[in-house]
Design a protein around this motif. Structure first.
Motif, mmCIF file in Angstrom:
data_model
loop_
_atom_site.group_PDB
_atom_site.id
_atom_site.type_symbol
_atom_site.label_atom_id
_atom_site.label_comp_id
_atom_site.label_asym_id
_atom_site.label_seq_id
_atom_site.Cartn_x
_atom_site.Cartn_y
_atom_site.Cartn_z
ATOM 1 N N LEU A 89 137.332 71.742 34.130
ATOM 2 C CA LEU A 89 137.140 73.183 33.985
ATOM 3 C C LEU A 89 137.875 73.951 35.083
ATOM 4 O O LEU A 89 138.478 75.001 34.829
ATOM 5 N N ASN A 90 137.848 73.429 36.301
ATOM 6 C CA ASN A 90 138.567 74.086 37.393
ATOM 7 C C ASN A 90 140.067 74.091 37.135
ATOM 8 O O ASN A 90 140.767 75.069 37.425
ATOM 9 N N ALA A 91 140.589 72.981 36.588
ATOM 10 C CA ALA A 91 142.024 72.906 36.298
ATOM 11 C C ALA A 91 142.408 73.887 35.191
ATOM 12 O O ALA A 91 143.472 74.509 35.237
ATOM 13 N N ILE A 92 141.540 74.028 34.186
ATOM 14 C CA ILE A 92 141.806 74.979 33.101
ATOM 15 C C ILE A 92 141.821 76.404 33.647
ATOM 16 O O ILE A 92 142.693 77.213 33.295
ATOM 17 N N LYS A 93 140.877 76.719 34.517
ATOM 18 C CA LYS A 93 140.838 78.056 35.108
ATOM 19 C C LYS A 93 142.080 78.316 35.957
ATOM 20 O O LYS A 93 142.613 79.432 35.976
ATOM 21 N N ALA A 94 142.572 77.278 36.656
ATOM 22 C CA ALA A 94 143.787 77.440 37.457
ATOM 23 C C ALA A 94 144.992 77.736 36.563
ATOM 24 O O ALA A 94 145.863 78.550 36.914
ATOM 25 N N LEU A 95 145.055 77.091 35.407
ATOM 26 C CA LEU A 95 146.155 77.356 34.467
ATOM 27 C C LEU A 95 146.062 78.770 33.897
ATOM 28 O O LEU A 95 147.084 79.405 33.629
ATOM 29 N N ALA A 96 144.848 79.253 33.711
ATOM 30 C CA ALA A 96 144.671 80.618 33.213
ATOM 31 C C ALA A 96 145.218 81.635 34.205
ATOM 32 O O ALA A 96 145.789 82.663 33.816
ATOM 33 N N VAL A 97 145.060 81.346 35.484
ATOM 34 C CA VAL A 97 145.609 82.226 36.516
ATOM 35 C C VAL A 97 147.123 82.091 36.589
ATOM 36 O O VAL A 97 147.853 83.080 36.719
ATOM 37 N N LYS A 98 147.618 80.867 36.477
ATOM 38 C CA LYS A 98 149.051 80.605 36.585
ATOM 39 C C LYS A 98 149.825 81.213 35.427
ATOM 40 O O LYS A 98 150.954 81.686 35.595
ATOM 41 N N TYR A 99 149.239 81.185 34.219
ATOM 42 C CA TYR A 99 149.915 81.688 33.019
ATOM 43 C C TYR A 99 149.052 82.781 32.373
ATOM 44 O O TYR A 99 148.397 82.565 31.347
ATOM 45 N N PRO A 100 149.048 83.973 32.956
ATOM 46 C CA PRO A 100 148.146 85.033 32.462
ATOM 47 C C PRO A 100 148.460 85.524 31.058
ATOM 48 O O PRO A 100 147.591 86.086 30.390
ATOM 49 N N ASP A 101 149.698 85.335 30.597
ATOM 50 C CA ASP A 101 150.075 85.842 29.274
ATOM 51 C C ASP A 101 149.959 84.795 28.168
ATOM 52 O O ASP A 101 150.138 85.118 26.989
ATOM 53 N N ALA A 102 149.696 83.545 28.524
ATOM 54 C CA ALA A 102 149.620 82.485 27.516
ATOM 55 C C ALA A 102 148.325 82.605 26.707
ATOM 56 O O ALA A 102 147.264 82.947 27.244
#
Length: 325
Positions: A240-253
């Protein structure tokens, strides 16, 4: 252990015990060991490095294990594994979300101090340059496998391995899939198997329960602008932490919650949606079959239309999701 059961033993056991009448003894708990009390009953609850929650009774050596053993011991000999799974399906995919004890600390993921041995083992496995027989039997093509070969290896027994990496790209675990064996790397940590995107930054991020489902979804859609993620059949705090990090890294995806078409899949999807905290570009996509690989193999055997027929796509995939190569 099947994928559904692996997810269940990674549910936060403290939450379930709170629903079952236990309260947290804050004074007697530490950062990673939690004492739970119900009348005169005392249990110590901990989360292991692999994300599995366990307990033991300090006054009874036989009273220990995961949530499965907890249920079976308290509900009697007739409460089978099947009964446990049926009972837990109402909670599958995330924390139990029941009334927790006041002040209960939430889980914080922590990796083992030294897991470099996992990456060393990974490097010794054979790279995949041809189509493994196991993946061929699952309906996957050489084109698909080559596109994501950086995340795939084979061992000497013919099993196919899929790497799980942390945010720095270090291999910290791997899924193992074969005709006679399915499991995870000994001593490894489940976070995410990351495949793609082939073309620049991801326009979409699709999350599935297993790496073969990720490959199947990539083959079904033909999209190469998507980051395909596999949770390895579990959804612990590391993931879950890794998914949240990707959400921050790719805000438009756009996030696609592509979990299995069952109650466990719905639970996983709901848990990820909660973790993403109201992010707007998140939607659930559901295979017509139980999972994406089953949908792929059904089509290959004539059970589904060809990929170029829009009728072969779930509602919502047409136009915006499907991309002909």
């Amino acid at each position: 252990m099947d994928n559904e059961l692996e997810g269940m033993v990674r549910l936060d056991l403290r939450d379930y015990l709170a629903k079952d009448g236990f309260t947290l003894d804050l004074k007697e708990s530490t950062a990673d060991s939690f004492k739970m009390r119900r009348a005169s009953e005392v249990l110590i609850v901990r989360e292991r490095d692999d994300g599995v929650w366990g307990y033991f009774n300090p006054h009874d050596d036989k009273d220990k294990g995961t949530i499965i053993q907890y249920l079976q011991r308290r509900r009697g000999a007739g409460f089978s594994l099947g009964h446990c799974k049926n009972h837990l399906r109402g909670y599958a995919g995330g924390a139990f979300r029941g009334p927790a004890a006041p002040g209960m600390p939430r889980p914080v993921g922590h990796a083992p101090k030294d897991i470099s041995h996992v990456a060393k083992r990974w490097e010794r496995f054979n790279a995949v340059w041809c189509l493994p027989h196991y993946l061929e039997k699952r309906g996957l093509t050489l084109e698909t496998v080559k596109a994501y070969a950086n995340s795939i290896r084979m061992d000497s027994k013919g099993n196919v391995l899929f790497s799980h990496t942390n945010d720095d790209g270090q291999v910290i675990g791997y899924e193992i899939k074969g005709r006679e064996f399915s499991g995870f790397a000994k001593g490894g940590v489940r976070i995410l198997c990351r495949m793609g995107p082939i073309e620049g930054e991801p326009a979409k991020i699709a999350i599935t329960e297993g790496a073969i489902d990720s490959l199947s979804l990539a083959q079904i859609t033909g999209r190469r602008d998507t980051l395909y993620l596999s949770t390895g059949g579990a959804l612990g705090p590391h993931t879950l932490n890794a998914i949240k990090a990707l959400a921050v890294k790719y805000p438009d995806a756009e996030f696609l919650l592509a979990f299995d078409n069952d109650l466990a899949g719905e639970g996983y999807a709901a848990n990820v949606e909660r973790a993403l905290e109201g992010r707007e570009n998140v939607r659930r996509v559901v295979p017509k079959a139980k999972d994406w690989n089953e949908q792929l193999t059904l089509r290959a055997s004539g059970g589904e239309p060809s990929r170029h027929n829009p009728a072969s796509y779930p509602s919502g995939f047409r136009d915006t999701w499907r991309k002909d190569r």
